[in-house]
Scaffold this active site. Structure first.
Site, PDB file in Angstrom:
ATOM      1  N   GLU A   1      67.079  35.034  11.880  1.00 47.83           N
ATOM      2  CA  GLU A   1      68.230  35.352  10.811  1.00 47.83           C
ATOM      3  C   GLU A   1      67.582  35.570   9.394  1.00 47.83           C
ATOM      4  O   GLU A   1      67.964  35.044   8.687  1.00 47.83           O
ATOM      5  CB  GLU A   1      68.799  33.476  10.717  1.00 47.83           C
ATOM      6  CG  GLU A   1      69.698  33.367  11.960  1.00 47.83           C
ATOM      7  CD  GLU A   1      70.819  32.360  11.855  1.00 47.83           C
ATOM      8  OE1 GLU A   1      71.351  32.237  10.908  1.00 47.83           O
ATOM      9  OE2 GLU A   1      70.979  31.608  12.831  1.00 47.83           O
TER      10      GLU A   1
ATOM     11  N   LEU B   1      73.283  40.506  17.927  1.00 48.04           N
ATOM     12  CA  LEU B   1      72.745  41.503  16.674  1.00 48.04           C
ATOM     13  C   LEU B   1      71.660  42.252  16.871  1.00 48.04           C
ATOM     14  O   LEU B   1      71.768  43.400  16.996  1.00 48.04           O
ATOM     15  CB  LEU B   1      73.089  40.887  15.345  1.00 48.04           C
ATOM     16  CG  LEU B   1      72.815  41.751  13.981  1.00 48.04           C
ATOM     17  CD1 LEU B   1      74.003  42.788  14.239  1.00 48.04           C
ATOM     18  CD2 LEU B   1      72.747  40.921  12.999  1.00 48.04           C
TER      19      LEU B   1
ATOM     20  N   SER C   1      61.183  35.882   6.522  1.00 45.54           N
ATOM     21  CA  SER C   1      60.792  35.256   4.922  1.00 45.54           C
ATOM     22  C   SER C   1      60.734  36.634   3.983  1.00 45.54           C
ATOM     23  O   SER C   1      61.155  36.355   2.795  1.00 45.54           O
ATOM     24  CB  SER C   1      59.376  34.577   4.786  1.00 45.54           C
ATOM     25  OG  SER C   1      59.542  33.357   5.449  1.00 45.54           O
TER      26      SER C   1
ATOM     27  N   GLU D   1      75.877  32.421   5.875  1.00 46.19           N
ATOM     28  CA  GLU D   1      75.833  30.928   6.063  1.00 46.19           C
ATOM     29  C   GLU D   1      74.831  30.441   7.169  1.00 46.19           C
ATOM     30  O   GLU D   1      74.538  29.342   7.161  1.00 46.19           O
ATOM     31  CB  GLU D   1      77.274  30.942   6.519  1.00 46.19           C
ATOM     32  CG  GLU D   1      78.511  31.254   5.740  1.00 46.19           C
ATOM     33  CD  GLU D   1      79.898  30.742   6.030  1.00 46.19           C
ATOM     34  OE1 GLU D   1      80.096  29.991   6.966  1.00 46.19           O
ATOM     35  OE2 GLU D   1      80.770  31.522   5.469  1.00 46.19           O
TER      36      GLU D   1
END
Length: 436
Positions: A416, A177, A419, A293
């Site tokens: 992913e 990605l 923060s 997820e």
């Protein structure tokens, strides 16, 4: 070593289970009641008569998974951790053994050659692996929570039959990605796809791609219609070795060095029609859902890391290191620091397992996943840093693992979703809740 998940399958098929606690942070004592969190999604069953149980409790299958993966990590992975870190390379034998143990197809149904277990079992495995080596943990995490899940959720039956048996037994997956100018703003990606007579053609490049050296299966996000902006993004399956596909650069990193992170280029890469993942123009929705997820998996990686760092240091402070005639773990100032660290680890773990249980129950878990990843990465960095100081000079040298846990912890606040992205997600959910 016999397959971990094969040994657990009879328990997985059992009609009822009894809860056990998360190993080994909570009491093993469990009430004799059915564990709500081990059931099918709530929307499919009547749960009105099922008594709730603490999220710290595991089913027998899940508890055995924790114990088995812990033993596997200690016996098989631990002896190789330092060498893999120094070489900045994953030992192929470790990858092979992850497949042999069934840890690369945890949620893949048995009909496709997988283990047929639940999402929380995957989270348990990720946490236990990270306790010994976060590099191995993230390889397993990305493969299970992003790649396998993508095919299970969005793949055609043809793709499932073609890829799930391979992903469960011998083929590592990678999720493509991010790009040089589209990190947190992932949907500003510039990689393009165009339709051809036989399918599609992809051009562009990806950056920061985990598992790229080990993988042969790549989920690639490209924009099929830039005029639609992010709504033009579409997902494709690309095999390593396809003409025009190339790995351009392997990054040299601060931490998780054994985990491969590379630049990938696509130069007129031909993709057959059958390798379209899901529907055209829905790639952005798939990516969002998968990353939500996946963030629970990264949070579990961070709690596992924090546990590993703590246990490594605790063993030293309470058994080996002495100052002023006594073990340093006997000083009140040290004990208070360690008690605080342990409390924060358990708080982070509670958030991780709560997010996993909500996901399994079919509830909205997006904010829970964001909070779990945010807090777990903060705790991992804090505990790993403190552990180096608790061990003194032995924590600073590369003879042990303390400094490695410290280096590995930094990535938790970055990949992913940084923060700040997690904070934005949390704030948006709060704003939606409290705006009149």
């Amino acid at each position: 070593m016999a397959s971990i998940t094969r040994a657990l399958r009879p328990l997985t098929r059992a009609a009822a289970t009894f809860p056990r606690s998360i190993r080994p942070a909570f009491s093993r004592t469990a009430p004799q009641m059915r564990c709500l969190s081990a059931t099918a999604p709530r929307r499919e069953i009547d749960i009105s008569e099922i008594p709730p149980t603490p999220i710290s409790h595991l089913s027998d299958t899940e508890a055995m998974m924790a114990d088995s993966v812990s033993k596997f990590a200690q016996d098989v992975i631990l002896p190789k951790v330092r060498d893999m870190d120094e070489a900045e390379s994953m030992d192929p034998a470790v990858v092979e053994q992850l497949f042999e143990q069934g840890l690369m197809g945890i949620e893949i149904p048995e009909e496709y050659g997988g283990s047929g277990m639940n999402f929380t079992s995957a989270i348990i495995a990720i946490e236990e692996l990270a306790r010994v080596d976060p590099s191995v943990s993230v390889l397993c995490d990305v493969h299970n929570t992003l790649c396998n899940t993508a095919i299970l959720k969005y793949g055609s039956e043809k793709l499932k039959k073609e890829w799930l048996p391979r992903l469960a037994t011998n083929t590592v997956g990678s999720f493509c990605l991010s790009e040089p100018v589209s990190g947190s703003d992932a949907f500003a990606l510039a990689t393009k796809a165009t339709r051809t007579e036989n399918g599609y053609k992809i051009n562009g490049g990806k950056m920061w791609i985990t598992n790229s050296v080990e993988a042969n299966f790549f989920i690639v996000f490209a924009n099929l219609d830039p005029s639609k902006k992010y709504k033009g993004i579409t997902a494709f399956i690309v095999e390593k070795g396809t003409p025009g596909f190339s790995i351009a650069k392997k990054e040299k990193k601060l931490g998780i060095r054994a985990s491969s992170t590379c630049v990938i280029n696509f130069d007129d890469v031909e993709v057959p029609k059958d390798n379209l993942l899901g529907n055209e123009f829905e790639g952005y929705k798939y990516a969002i859902g998968l990353l939500n997820e996946g963030r629970i998996g990264i949070a579990a990686q961070m709690t596992g890391l924090a546990l590993g760092a703590f246990e490594n240091a605790a063993g030293y402070t309470w058994n080996d290191r002495k100052q002023f005639g006594q073990l340093i773990g006997e000083f009140q100032g040290m004990q208070h620091q360690m008690a605080q660290a342990w409390t924060e680890i358990q708080a982070a773990r509670a958030m991780v397992y709560n997010a996993a249980r909500k996901k399994e129950a079919g509830e909205d878990f997006v904010m829970d996943a964001a909070m779990a990843k945010l807090f777990a990465s903060q705790v991992a960095a804090k505990v790993a840093g403190s552990a180096v100081e608790w061990m003194g000079g032995m924590g600073f040298v590369r003879e042990g693992l303390a400094e490695k846990y410290f280096r590995d912890s930094k990535i938790g606040a970055i990949y992913e979703g940084t923060s700040n992205i997690q904070l934005t997600t949390i704030a948006r959910h709060l704003q939606k809740t409290y705006t009149k």
